[in-house]
Design a protein around this motif. Structure first.
Motif, mmCIF file in Angstrom:
data_model
loop_
_atom_site.group_PDB
_atom_site.id
_atom_site.type_symbol
_atom_site.label_atom_id
_atom_site.label_comp_id
_atom_site.label_asym_id
_atom_site.label_seq_id
_atom_site.Cartn_x
_atom_site.Cartn_y
_atom_site.Cartn_z
ATOM 1 N N ALA B 25 -15.432 35.190 83.723
ATOM 2 C CA ALA B 25 -15.369 33.855 84.314
ATOM 3 C C ALA B 25 -14.963 33.946 85.780
ATOM 4 N N ARG B 26 -13.960 34.811 86.053
ATOM 5 C CA ARG B 26 -13.512 34.945 87.443
ATOM 6 C C ARG B 26 -14.594 35.590 88.298
ATOM 7 N N ALA B 27 -15.314 36.547 87.723
ATOM 8 C CA ALA B 27 -16.408 37.179 88.479
ATOM 9 C C ALA B 27 -17.487 36.149 88.808
ATOM 10 N N ALA B 28 -17.634 35.164 87.932
ATOM 11 C CA ALA B 28 -18.643 34.125 88.158
ATOM 12 C C ALA B 28 -18.106 32.999 89.032
ATOM 13 N N GLY B 29 -16.839 33.124 89.434
ATOM 14 C CA GLY B 29 -16.251 32.091 90.287
ATOM 15 C C GLY B 29 -15.869 30.838 89.519
ATOM 16 N N ARG B 30 -15.691 30.962 88.214
ATOM 17 C CA ARG B 30 -15.324 29.801 87.404
ATOM 18 C C ARG B 30 -13.839 29.839 87.091
ATOM 19 N N TRP B 31 -13.226 28.658 87.096
ATOM 20 C CA TRP B 31 -11.785 28.573 86.855
ATOM 21 C C TRP B 31 -11.504 28.426 85.362
ATOM 22 N N VAL B 32 -10.539 29.182 84.891
ATOM 23 C CA VAL B 32 -10.057 29.053 83.516
ATOM 24 C C VAL B 32 -8.542 28.898 83.608
ATOM 25 N N PRO B 33 -7.986 27.863 82.979
ATOM 26 C CA PRO B 33 -6.524 27.709 83.066
ATOM 27 C C PRO B 33 -5.819 28.871 82.369
ATOM 28 N N THR B 34 -4.725 29.359 82.962
ATOM 29 C CA THR B 34 -3.921 30.409 82.328
ATOM 30 C C THR B 34 -2.451 30.113 82.585
ATOM 31 N N LEU B 35 -1.607 30.506 81.670
ATOM 32 C CA LEU B 35 -0.158 30.428 81.882
ATOM 33 C C LEU B 35 0.520 31.780 81.682
ATOM 34 N N GLU B 90 0.498 20.173 77.854
ATOM 35 C CA GLU B 90 1.278 18.947 77.690
ATOM 36 C C GLU B 90 2.524 19.215 76.844
ATOM 37 N N LEU B 91 2.361 20.019 75.787
ATOM 38 C CA LEU B 91 3.524 20.354 74.941
ATOM 39 C C LEU B 91 4.558 21.154 75.716
ATOM 40 N N VAL B 92 4.066 22.088 76.550
ATOM 41 C CA VAL B 92 5.002 22.878 77.375
ATOM 42 C C VAL B 92 5.787 21.946 78.295
ATOM 43 N N LEU B 93 5.074 21.029 78.938
ATOM 44 C CA LEU B 93 5.736 20.124 79.876
ATOM 45 C C LEU B 93 6.743 19.229 79.157
ATOM 46 N N SER B 94 6.444 18.894 77.896
ATOM 47 C CA SER B 94 7.278 17.924 77.186
ATOM 48 C C SER B 94 8.681 18.456 76.940
ATOM 49 N N GLU B 95 8.863 19.774 77.019
ATOM 50 C CA GLU B 95 10.190 20.338 76.773
ATOM 51 C C GLU B 95 11.035 20.453 78.034
ATOM 52 N N LEU B 96 10.393 20.259 79.191
ATOM 53 C CA LEU B 96 11.113 20.480 80.446
ATOM 54 C C LEU B 96 11.937 19.250 80.822
ATOM 55 N N PRO B 97 13.092 19.469 81.427
ATOM 56 C CA PRO B 97 13.934 18.340 81.805
ATOM 57 C C PRO B 97 13.418 17.601 83.031
ATOM 58 N N GLU B 98 12.531 18.218 83.776
ATOM 59 C CA GLU B 98 11.990 17.577 84.979
ATOM 60 C C GLU B 98 10.586 18.118 85.168
ATOM 61 N N PRO B 99 9.716 17.386 85.864
ATOM 62 C CA PRO B 99 8.370 17.926 86.094
ATOM 63 C C PRO B 99 8.470 19.209 86.915
ATOM 64 N N PRO B 100 7.576 20.163 86.688
ATOM 65 C CA PRO B 100 7.645 21.410 87.465
ATOM 66 C C PRO B 100 7.396 21.146 88.948
ATOM 67 N N ALA B 101 8.044 21.943 89.785
ATOM 68 C CA ALA B 101 7.876 21.784 91.235
ATOM 69 C C ALA B 101 6.417 22.024 91.609
ATOM 70 N N PRO B 102 5.925 21.282 92.607
ATOM 71 C CA PRO B 102 4.485 21.309 92.904
ATOM 72 C C PRO B 102 3.925 22.695 93.216
ATOM 73 N N HIS B 103 4.760 23.602 93.767
ATOM 74 C CA HIS B 103 4.225 24.917 94.139
ATOM 75 C C HIS B 103 4.081 25.844 92.941
ATOM 76 N N THR B 104 4.608 25.470 91.785
ATOM 77 C CA THR B 104 4.580 26.404 90.654
ATOM 78 C C THR B 104 3.205 26.432 90.005
ATOM 79 N N GLU B 105 2.930 27.556 89.360
ATOM 80 C CA GLU B 105 1.643 27.716 88.698
ATOM 81 C C GLU B 105 1.484 26.693 87.578
ATOM 82 N N LEU B 106 2.571 26.403 86.863
ATOM 83 C CA LEU B 106 2.505 25.432 85.770
ATOM 84 C C LEU B 106 2.078 24.064 86.301
#
Lengths: 697, 222
Positions: B25-35, B90-106
């Motif tokens: 996918a990356r070789a084809a220039g396509r984005w795939v979400p990863t954590l 969405e489930l990962v975010l639901s456990e956090l006490p605050e939204p992740p900072a904008p610069h983070t990969e999440l």
């Protein structure tokens, strides 16, 4: 990834060790806020160490020099001055000394922490503006033996391959180096290779961290590396591992080595080195039986009386087995500072122009005379130790020391200080006041690697771009600008607007660098020699060696005893080195959070020796050699062998190099930092019960 | 080395044998979400954010651990795969006490998937003072999503093995050594953990002030 916390991000090359990690320097409020590794860095591949990533706050430390400083008389107080005043003083003094005593009464030191362009400018200043070959750099005191030996054995002064060769090697012998502390990113690479199955043999008087990951650890007595390598060569030959095809087709001098080898049977080597004969045999078999294998070494090989000979003996082992010039079979010296390779490549040496071409070579000298428009001396200049001797003798009157703290890092500190005191005039160019600037008449405020542009050449011969992330503080200038200004004031214009222009001149005058330009280097750099079309050389000697006839040379050199030895008065051997948290003189790392992780030099001593001497962990102890005496805390650890002690010279208050004598490599005068006979004893809390001296206090 | 012909979202690419669907996918220039993925580490396949459709497969597959076959057709925008990825984030975010900072990969993955305020009420990690006992490296344990990247960076990139996964279920987290903090663990302060962390659960002390409203004190409450 977008990151609005930072105003700008600049890709540059690390200014600490010689691995050459590519870094992303993130800037906010005109200071470096954070550094992260470049994912595409050829040597680091997205990794860095404690120093490269975190130890950058020194760049805005309040002790940074921000204005030129002058002393109106020798030994007087320093006072701030303008650049014009500082330059006038330098020109007046250097011109006076040159008229009265000739150009060879002046000497300069370039810095292995500075860029290629800085070092090239500095050697041109000394040669063209002053008229002397008295120019050297701090590789003199670390890897000059490596440079000498690689040229003797193979032809070119550099690693034969790249650090990536560790990834393709089935075995590696690592000699006199502690990469997980001294070159941490390469240390991590070697460790990962061992975890994948590479067989590692470590040879060091200390049980270094990597020894725990290897198949075999040899602890030879300091100064006996030559016997170990000859012993390995003996077993390689005895057990039929010699690659006759390679030896016949591509080398010369093998028969002379064969005549030497019978004297180095494993039993004989055990008697010299203390390494069990079986371990010598096993080490030779690990290396020789591997399809591909690397040899890597550090200052534990070079900083000896016969360091340059041991490097040649290491080369012998690779030549006997034909393990050179292909992927996974490389000889990889671990260069100490970021630009040890480049500062010497650039001709900041008393006997060579760029790419190690002799100052006595008429054609080469003419090419530089034509380019620079001035007559040049054909007489070799002084090495650093010779400069200090000449200063004490009264023959050397002035020095221009750029980016080097000789009073802390060079051996025999008392002699160095005597030399600096003996000078009529000393210019220092640095980013902080140091032990050396205490003797300076003029101090010029310079720039750190985060504030300058140019190139560094790594231990892989890779020339990589350095880009300024921030401005020099206050009135400090880049070293390139300073050297240009001094040269202009001395009447010799360095005709470059930018470091890229200087690189174009280097390329034009240096065949091995012909294809290098800043534009071509790009993000990944180029490994010299670089052909005019820009093709570089990740692997050297694939088909022939760069020596007459294309043949490598076997050195038939016997083991000789080191320059110092234990006796009843000095029963322990001191080895000096580097730790993870700090870097050489500590000028940079002592001004960062790294001091919170390690805040003093300590003396490592084996528990048995400590018990015998009534020393407990943490006790303050006295260490005395034939040259001097220091005090520091003890660290009791079985990482060090019995009979040996280890310390560092990161903190000026320790003054470790007071202990180190004048013994040096026979070919390159690299000091023997690694073998110093010492007496160690506790310092009681009560005053010692000794008779008062007559009339004493 | 043999190569494989693969199509990604209809684009033909050639990849070396052993490449994964994510590589293609990356070789084809396509984005795939990863954590949990970091190209410096071996694929881990834990987070299930990189689910893609593969022609002939009965269900979406994790791109990071699916080896390419010759002729494989990959759909990075497979609706079922995207549904899984979006739910995971969405489930990962639901456990956090605050939204992740904008610069983070999440935060950037959530943004790209269009995941906003999580719809799942329930327990969130309690904010706690950042652990700044080390001069450079700070823990903010409440931001840990147990992706394991820091632990693997310490193992696979540095080789120091100072970090370890701790706790189970909701209490899963990371610790240096036996939770004595970076400074007293085997840590050599290379920073590879902070560099790979997708949430700033491990970050640089000097960046804490820039990363959010964290207050700092000495140590983590036990």
């Amino acid at each position: 990834m977008s990151d609005d916390r930072f105003a700008s991000t600049v890709t540059t090359t690390c200014g600490y060790c010689g691995v050459g990690c590519r870094l992303e320097a993130h800037v906010r409020d005109e200071r470096v806020a954070s550094i992260s590794p470049a994912l595409d860095g050829p040597a680091n591949e997205g990794h860095t160490c404690l120093k490269g990533r975190f130890a950058h706050q020194f760049s805005r430390n309040r002790e940074r020099l921000t204005t030129p400083l002058l002393r109106d008389e020798r030994g007087g107080e320093l006072r701030p001055a303008s650049w014009d005043e500082a330059l006038e003083r330098i020109v007046a003094e250097l011109t006076r000394i040159r008229s009265a005593h000739g150009p060879d009464a002046i000497a300069g030191l370039a810095s292995s922490r500075a860029t290629n362009e800085d070092c090239y400018a500095m050697q041109r200043l000394m040669r063209a503006a002053i008229g002397t070959n008295n120019i050297d750099n701090c590789s003199r005191v670390c890897h000059s033996p490596t440079s000498y030996a690689l040229r003797k054995s193979f032809g070119l002064s550099g690693a034969t391959g790249s650090f990536a060769d560790f990834d393709h090697a089935d075995a590696t012998i690592l000699i006199g180096a502690n990469p997980t502390e001294g070159h941490p990113v390469v240390g991590a690479r070697i460790k990962q290779a061992t975890l994948r199955g590479m067989k590692l043999v470590t040879i060091d008087p200390r049980r270094i961290e990597l020894a725990d990951y290897g198949v075999l650890h040899l602890s030879p007595r300091p100064g006996t590396n030559a016997a170990v390598m000859l012993g390995i060569a003996h077993v390689v030959e005895r057990d039929g591992f010699v690659d006759r095809g390679f030896v016949d087709a591509r080398t010369e001098g093998f028969n002379a080595l064969l005549e030497l080898l019978p004297a180095y049977a494993p039993d004989a080597v055990e008697a010299i080195t203390g390494v069990p004969a079986a371990d010598i045999e096993a080490a030779a078999h690990v290396y020789a039986e591997a399809q591909n294998a690397c040899l890597s070494w550090g200052l534990g090989v070079t900083e000896h009386k016969y360091g340059s000979e041991v490097v040649q003996l290491i080369c012998n082992v690779a030549l006997m087995t034909g393990k050179v010039g292909r992927p996974g079979s490389a000889l990889l010296p671990l260069r100490g500072q970021n630009n040890v390779q480049g500062s010497s490549d650039m001709g900041a040496l008393p006997d060579t122009y760029t790419a190690y071409r002799s100052v006595e070579d008429e054609d080469v000298a003419r090419s530089f005379e034509d380019a620079w428009g001035v007559p040049l001396s054909r007489r070799k200049g002084c090495t650093i130790p010779q400069m200090f001797d000449a200063a004490v003798a009264g023959d050397l009157k002035a020095m221009y020391i750029f980016g080097e703290d000789v009073a802390q890092t060079d051996p025999n500190t008392a002699h160095v200080e005597h030399a600096l005191e003996s000078l009529d005039f000393l210019v220092c160019q640095d980013i902080f006041e140091t032990e050396t600037t205490r003797y300076a008449d003029v101090i010029l405020p310079a720039s750190s690697f985060l504030e300058k542009s140019g190139t560094f050449t790594t231990a892989e011969r890779r020339v990589q771009l350095v880009a300024a992330a921030i401005e020099p503080p206050g009135e400090a200038r880049t070293d390139f600008e300073i050297i240009k200004a001094v040269s202009r004031a001395l009447g010799h214009e360095l005709p470059w607007a930018t470091p890229a222009d200087a690189m174009d001149e280097i390329a034009a005058l240096t065949p091995d660098w012909a294809g290098i330009s800043h534009e071509r280097l790009g993000r990944h750099g180029l490994q010299w020699p670089v052909a005019p079309d820009g093709s570089d050389a990740p692997i050297l000697y694939e088909r022939s060696f760069t020596r007459p006839g294309g043949r490598a040379h076997f050195a038939a050199l016997p083991y000789k005893a080191p320059g110092d030895a234990v006796d009843d008065e000095f029963p322990l051997i001191l080895v000096t080195g580097r730790r993870l948290q700090h870097y050489n003189a500590g000028t940079m790392t002592r001004r960062t959070g790294n001091v919170e992780l390690m805040d003093a030099d300590v003396l490592e001593i084996h528990p048995d020796d400590a018990a015998r001497l009534w020393i407990s962990d943490g006790d303050r102890i006295s260490v005395r050699s034939r040259m001097g005496r220091i005090e520091l805390p003890a660290q009791v650890t079985d990482r060090i062998e019995r009979g040996h002690v280890f310390t560092t010279f990161h903190f000026p208050e320790t003054r470790t190099n007071l202990l180190v004598g004048a013994s040096a490599d026979v070919n390159t005068s690299c000091p023997e930092y690694k073998v110093v006979a010492v007496d160690v004893r506790p310092i009681g809390e009560q005053p010692a019960k000794v008779p008062a001296l007559a009339g004493g206090a | 080395m043999s190569t494989l012909a693969v199509t990604v979202d209809g684009v033909a690419v050639s990849v070396p044998a052993g490449a994964t669907a994510l590589d293609a996918a990356r070789a084809a220039g396509r984005w795939v979400p990863t954590l949990c993925f970091d190209e410096r580490q071996a694929a881990f396949g834990a987070c299930r954010a990189c689910m893609v459709g593969v022609e002939g497969a009965p269900a979406p597959l994790p791109a990071c651990t699916t080896p390419c076959r010759d002729g494989m057709a990959i759909d990075t925008e497979d609706p079922a795969g995207r549904r899984v990825a979006t739910a995971v984030v969405e489930l990962v975010l639901s456990e956090l006490p605050e939204p992740p900072a904008p610069h983070t990969e999440l935060a950037q993955v959530a943004d790209a998937l269009g995941v906003g305020e999580p719809r799942w009420p329930g327990a969130t990690h309690a904010p706690e003072p950042a652990d700044t006992r080390h001069p450079y490296l700070a823990f903010r344990h409440e931001l840990c999503i147990s992706c394991g990247r820091c632990v693997r960076a310490c193992d696979e990139l540095q080789g120091t093995f100072a970090l370890t996964a701790t706790g189970r279920g909701f209490h899963a987290n990371v610790a240096a050594g036996l939770d004595e903090g970076f400074r007293d663990s085997a840590c050599v302060a290379c920073g590879a953990c902070a560099d790979t962390c997708p949430t700033d659960a491990i970050t640089e002390v000097s960046l804490l002030a820039l990363a959010g409203p964290a207050t700092t004190t000495a140590g983590r409450s036990a």
